[in-house]
Design a protein around this motif. Structure first.
Motif, short mmCIF file in Angstrom:
data_model
loop_
_atom_site.label_atom_id
_atom_site.label_comp_id
_atom_site.label_asym_id
_atom_site.label_seq_id
_atom_site.Cartn_x
_atom_site.Cartn_y
_atom_site.Cartn_z
N UNK A 30 -6.98 -5.25 4.77
CA UNK A 30 -5.78 -5.23 3.94
C UNK A 30 -6.15 -4.57 2.63
N UNK A 31 -5.37 -3.57 2.23
CA UNK A 31 -5.72 -2.83 1.00
C UNK A 31 -4.48 -2.57 0.16
N UNK A 32 -4.68 -2.44 -1.16
CA UNK A 32 -3.56 -2.03 -2.00
C UNK A 32 -3.32 -0.54 -1.84
N UNK A 33 -2.06 -0.15 -1.85
CA UNK A 33 -1.74 1.27 -1.73
C UNK A 33 -0.50 1.55 -2.57
N UNK A 34 -0.70 2.21 -3.71
CA UNK A 34 0.42 2.40 -4.63
C UNK A 34 0.93 1.04 -5.05
N UNK A 35 2.23 0.85 -4.89
CA UNK A 35 2.80 -0.45 -5.24
C UNK A 35 2.80 -1.39 -4.04
N UNK A 36 2.31 -0.88 -2.89
CA UNK A 36 2.37 -1.69 -1.67
C UNK A 36 1.01 -2.24 -1.29
N UNK A 37 0.99 -3.02 -0.23
CA UNK A 37 -0.26 -3.46 0.39
C UNK A 37 -0.13 -3.17 1.88
N UNK A 38 -1.16 -2.56 2.46
CA UNK A 38 -1.08 -2.15 3.86
C UNK A 38 -2.29 -2.66 4.65
N UNK A 39 -2.07 -2.83 5.95
CA UNK A 39 -3.19 -3.04 6.86
C UNK A 39 -3.64 -1.69 7.38
N UNK A 40 -4.96 -1.47 7.39
CA UNK A 40 -5.48 -0.21 7.93
C UNK A 40 -6.74 -0.51 8.73
#
Ligand code: ADP
Ligand code: ZN
Length: 689
Positions: free
Chosen positions: A32-42
């Motif tokens: 789970x990582x922060x991405x811009x204003x979001x948080x995504x699973x990668x």
């Protein structure tokens, strides 16, 4: 330490994140990582000591543990490239998410005789439990349904607690009787050849008419792989074929293989995937997406009915063909690949002729005699007089009858007095009348239209024509009122298990089915197969129309006469002399192939060229496709189009076809470093249009 994370976004390159010292992260982990204003699973695709990104690095927030192996990452990256989709999106679409399996069904944990005895014993003392057991004996497995019985909720819990019931482990209920037989010399030779290819990444085309024992060869080859300490993967083009394959594999391998297919509940899908990753699953059965299962030490991949279009994913990128992926894996992992079929795709047979694939043949049916195949004119009746007579004859003898229709719905078209065809307002394809909806339905977008009005003249009454599965079922009930009729198609797919089980028990006398029923099913009591409209595929403007027609007729013909009784096949057609139909009736594959190949060569279609389909959608689709086409022509590509396509859900579409040699996909990737927005690239398309 830096983790390179592939994220589910269109950008191709992975993103660098710092790994906090208290977090253990490895390649293949889901994070789970922060991405811009979001948080995504990668997915972590690489670990590096230093970042390539020069700005301030963000940190990985959490990990959900391993999701796939490094080999599976490389495979999915390779599959993503030709579709111009980012590895992150491809991974997100092909790797299931961790989720817990929740039991929705139960099954007896004790033999059924003991369960019956127990039900009798409990009838007085614990009537609720007895009721539950009786319902289960009658085929009910859904917990939700069992709980509706008086005292059912308590009964189910008590029986589970006592170990009389257990959560159902497999999504299939099909059971196979124990059979032991010796392989025929041809089967033995095929198994030995394939077994010798395990570890060498060899490819085989196993040709044999339906009932010639191909499935037994896949299963014995899987057993050979297991004996070498390797895993096996058995693929079928349709979910409806899996219960039998699963049951037969369980018999041969001694324990049931793990199932994997798109409709499986997420928890079970993840269970099989994770089990494969952990090395616990040694054999899996599934449809096309199962080809990505991260089975370690892969020894064997078998693809039944290799020519089936369902093996190609054409809905969403990456647009992979399970056969291509299987061969890629075989090459990388040393597995043997067996492509089995009664009617090979022209492409595969062409490779076999050239020695790229080793041809193995099972010349004869193992059981039963070849069916007697006849043609009958199509005429005005859905079930014409010749077929009606035959049905009466087979009903009288206690045979089972399979009626095959290639279309869904009741009436497949509606035409107005003014000659306008009733079409979906958003997709322009003809609307189909479904009795189950009492409405017209668009088979492209699913829209239903209840009270259609002719857009040309305002008329509200239409002449309805054509026959789909619903109408065939209706006709069968009307003509043969004493027979038990069932229908198996996409609309009844929820009941598939139950329908197939009652066919297997001989309760269903006439089974009406769409595509899925035509192939692979092994029901010995089916003695008559009727193909209601063999010409239907010929009207599709597709260079594979001939091949599809051959496969349809040859495949459906194979359903008859798998038991002791000699089978009969009646093909309703108005074009009995068309080469694809004529050769299929005679069982003459090479005759068909020779004619088909000449046609493909003259028009430079596969296997003499590779096609790539580029579809633009959205406003100005045709113009954008045209611009890309011109760019490609300037760079020396051969481009067909742009051609306008039917819109989808009101969105305009246009397509280009790029034709080239074996390297056309790589050349295209180099020529279009950035794919313009609103375009999709489908390499080696199965359908043009
Ligand atoms: P295919 O996959 O070519 O359609 P199957 O493997 O399903 O053929 O075989 C057809 C039927 O014959 C099945 O019921 C199967 O159990 C049976 N069978 C297969 N091989 C043998 C054999 N060597 N001896 C007896 N029966 C066999
Ligand atoms: Zn539509």
């Amino acid at each position: 330490m830096i983790a390179r994370v592939a994220l589910p976004i269109p950008r191709a390159a992975p993103f660098d994140y710092e790994v906090p010292p208290d977090l253990a992260v490895a390649i293949g982990d889901r994070v789970h990582v922060p991405f811009g204003t979001r948080h995504l699973w990668g997915i972590v695709v690489a670990i590096a000591p230093t970042a390539t990104y020069e700005g301030r690095l963000l940190a990985v927030e959490a990990t959900a543990g391993p999701a796939l192996s490094p080999a599976a990452i490389e495979l999915i990256e390779a599959v993503a490239r030709p579709s111009f989709v980012s590895p992150g999106l491809a991974l997100a679409r092909l790797v299931p998410s961790p989720s817990r399996a929740r039991a929705r069904e139960v099954e007896p944990a004790i033999p059924s005789d003991d369960a019956a005895k127990l039900a009798a014993e409990l009838a007085r003392r614990a009537p609720a439990q007895a009721r539950v057991l009786t319902a289960i004996a009658n085929g009910e497995t859904q917990i939700a349904e069992l709980r509706k019985l008086p005292g059912g909720a308590r009964g189910v819990s008590a029986l589970l607690r006592k170990g009389v019931l257990q959560p159902r482990r497999f999504p299939f209920s099909y059971r196979e009787e124990d059979k032991a037989f010796t392989l025929t010399p041809a089967q033995r030779a095929a198994v030995e050849a394939v077994a010798a290819g395990i570890g060498c990444g060899k490819r085989y085309l196993l040709c044999g008419p339906p009932g010639s024992g191909k499935t037994e060869v896949y299963l014995q080859a899987a057993a050979a792989a297991r004996d070498l300490g390797r895993t096996g993967l058995l693929l079928a083009p349709e979910v409806s074929l899996l219960p039998q394959l699963w049951a037969r594999a369980g018999r041969v391998l001694g324990s049931p293989p793990a199932p994997y297919f798109g409709e499986l509940p997420p928890g079970e899908r993840w269970g099989t995937w994770h089990g494969a990753l952990a090395g616990e699953v040694r054999c899996a059965v599934g449809t096309r997406s199962a080809v990505f299962l991260p089975l370690p030490d892969l020894g064997l991949v078998a693809l039944d009915e290799e020519g089936e279009p369902a093996y190609k994913q054409e809905e969403m990128a990456p647009y992979y063909h399970a056969r291509t992926v299987a061969e890629l894996r075989a090459e990388r992992e040393g597995a043997a690949v067996v492509l089995g079929t009664a009617a090979p795709s022209v492409e595969t047979y062409f490779r076999a002729e050239r020695g790229d694939v080793e041809l193995l043949t099972l010349p004869d049916r193992v059981v039963g005699a070849p069916p007697e195949v006849r043609v009958a004119p199509r005429g005005a009746d859905v079930i014409g007089p010749v077929l009606q007579d035959a049905i009466w004859r087979h009903l009288a003898r206690g045979g089972q009858i399979l009626l095959f229709v290639n279309r869904l719905g009741f009436y497949t078209g509606a035409v107005c007095r003014c000659r306008a065809i009733l079409r979906c307002p958003d997709c322009e394809v003809p609307l189909v009348f479904h009795l189950s909806d009492r409405a017209f339905r668009c088979h492209t977008c699913g829209k239903t239209v209840r009270n259609p009005v002719c857009p040309t003249c305002g008329e509200t009454r239409f002449h309805l024509f054509g026959a789909g599965t619903e109408r065939a079922e209706h006709e069968a009930r009307r003509l043969f009122p004493s027979a038990t009729v069932a229908r198996l198609d996409a609309d009844t797919a929820r009941d598939r298990d139950r329908i197939l089980a009652s066919v297997a028990r001989g309760e269903v006398q006439i089974l009406v089915g769409a595509q899925m029923v035509g192939k692979g099913l092994d029901f010995p009591r089916i003695s008559l197969v009727g193909i209601l409209n063999a010409d239907q595929l010929l009207t599709t403007p597709d260079f594979r129309a001939g091949e599809r027609t051959y496969q349809l007729v040859a495949g459906a013909a194979g359903r008859a006469g798998r038991g002791e009784r000699a089978g009969e096949v009646i093909v309703q057609t108005d074009q009995p002399d068309y080469y694809a139909i004529r050769c299929a009736l005679e069982g003459d594959y090479t005759g068909f192939y020779t004619e088909e190949l000449a046609y493909r060569k003259a028009l430079r279609y596969p296997p003499f060229a590779r096609l790539v389909r580029i579809v633009a959608s959205g406003a100005g689709a045709e113009g954008r496709a045209g611009a890309v086409g011109q760019n490609l022509v300037h760079q020396g590509f051969e481009v067909l189009g742009p051609a306008r396509l039917f819109p989808r859900r009101g969105v305009p579409r246009a397509q280009l076809l790029v034709r080239g040699g074996d390297d056309v996909v790589e050349l295209l990737a180099a020529a279009l470093p950035h794919l313009p927005a609103g375009l999709r690239v489908d390499p080696d398309p199965m359908w043009l249009g």
